[in-house]
Design a protein around this motif. Sequence first.
Motif, PDB file in Angstrom:
ATOM      1  N   SER A 187       0.824  -1.208   0.000  1.00 24.77           N
ATOM      2  CA  SER A 187       0.000   0.000   0.000  1.00 24.77           C
ATOM      3  C   SER A 187       0.860   1.262   0.000  1.00 24.77           C
ATOM      4  N   CYS A 188       1.993   1.199   0.697  1.00 24.19           N
ATOM      5  CA  CYS A 188       2.907   2.350   0.739  1.00 24.19           C
ATOM      6  C   CYS A 188       3.526   2.600  -0.628  1.00 24.19           C
ATOM      7  N   LEU A 189       3.896   1.519  -1.321  1.00 22.85           N
ATOM      8  CA  LEU A 189       4.448   1.663  -2.673  1.00 22.85           C
ATOM      9  C   LEU A 189       3.380   2.176  -3.635  1.00 22.85           C
ATOM     10  N   ALA A 190       2.155   1.683  -3.479  1.00 21.56           N
ATOM     11  CA  ALA A 190       1.057   2.156  -4.325  1.00 21.56           C
ATOM     12  C   ALA A 190       0.812   3.645  -4.102  1.00 21.56           C
ATOM     13  N   PHE A 191       0.964   4.090  -2.863  1.00 15.88           N
ATOM     14  CA  PHE A 191       0.813   5.511  -2.553  1.00 15.88           C
ATOM     15  C   PHE A 191       1.813   6.347  -3.358  1.00 15.88           C
ATOM     16  N   VAL A 192       3.038   5.859  -3.475  1.00 19.56           N
ATOM     17  CA  VAL A 192       4.050   6.593  -4.250  1.00 19.56           C
ATOM     18  C   VAL A 192       3.596   6.751  -5.689  1.00 19.56           C
ATOM     19  N   VAL A 193       3.093   5.690  -6.259  1.00 17.57           N
ATOM     20  CA  VAL A 193       2.714   5.710  -7.669  1.00 17.57           C
ATOM     21  C   VAL A 193       1.496   6.592  -7.918  1.00 17.57           C
ATOM     22  N   ILE A 194       0.408   6.325  -7.209  1.00 14.68           N
ATOM     23  CA  ILE A 194      -0.843   7.022  -7.492  1.00 14.68           C
ATOM     24  C   ILE A 194      -0.790   8.474  -7.073  1.00 14.68           C
ATOM     25  N   ASP A 195      -0.112   8.755  -5.988  1.00 20.18           N
ATOM     26  CA  ASP A 195      -0.067  10.119  -5.487  1.00 20.18           C
ATOM     27  C   ASP A 195       0.693  11.027  -6.439  1.00 20.18           C
ATOM     28  N   VAL A 196       1.768  10.517  -6.997  1.00 17.24           N
ATOM     29  CA  VAL A 196       2.562  11.330  -7.926  1.00 17.24           C
ATOM     30  C   VAL A 196       1.776  11.602  -9.190  1.00 17.24           C
ATOM     31  N   TYR A 197       1.187  10.564  -9.750  1.00 17.70           N
ATOM     32  CA  TYR A 197       0.508  10.738 -11.023  1.00 17.70           C
ATOM     33  C   TYR A 197      -0.794  11.510 -10.890  1.00 17.70           C
TER      34      TYR A 197
END
Length: 291
Positions: A279-289
């Motif tokens: 979930s933390c890694l997904a946060f990096v991806v979705i939050d940036v885009y």
Amino acid sequence: MEIAEIQPQLFGQFSTILRQKKLSHAYLFSGSFGSFEMAIWLSQAIFCENLTDGIPCGRCRPCRLVVKQEFADLHLIVPEGQTIKTAQIRELTQVFSEAGYEGTRQVVLIRDAEKMHPNAANALLKSIEEPESDVVVFLLTNNENMILQTIKSRTQVITFPKNTLYLQELLEKEGILRTQAELLAETSDSLETALSISQQSWFIEGLKKLQQFVKLLKTSTDETFLYLSELTDTFDDKEKQDQAFDLLLQLLAQEKMSSHLLKTFKAVRMWRSNVRFESCLAFVVIDVYDN
């Protein structure tokens, strides 16, 4: 590793202090890159039978025993589990009130001092304030902000910066590829830690997957999300995940991906608050885009 090579500037400063016989009674060493080696070397200087201009010989009986941590007047305290207990510090009461077994001087060396129980820290504070014998105290910590301010104010705080280039050169001499050595030097606090990580079966595979993850971050949101399971399969426990974040931060910094870097710092804080790794890694991806 020789302390003169690990921390040449601090080695020079303490050499001058030893020559002038101005060693303080209590130090807080902040940072682990060479701090333990420095404390051992200074302990040798305190007990050495053949000092040369204040510098220990490294060969006499006390010097040899100090290196092995077997000298009677060197008292090493380490955490029991995750804590340095009050009883461990109270056992030192006799050290602070009596002369040593082999001479008048004694050394107390406390590793991971930030793990002292509050009562233990207060008990140590009293002993530092009112020592009844000739005792030198070395407190070693990776996080000086977790040390009681009252203790910090009664010690000389010495910061041990990481000598990254020196560590990278040592790793390359051990046969580690330059790119891997560079990352390990940035993310490890000692040669032993870096070598231990490099020899783990997951390291090479994990590094390649993180490099691929960074590559995908530049190009495709969908593919990056699909790739998350590759990372969670490799980094399947807390220790590996901690290292994964350290490596990821270094890779993002090398690629100058500032937005992703900032989001990853947030992700690390989330992970330390027990949010799932994926979930933390997904946060990096979705939050940036999304921004």
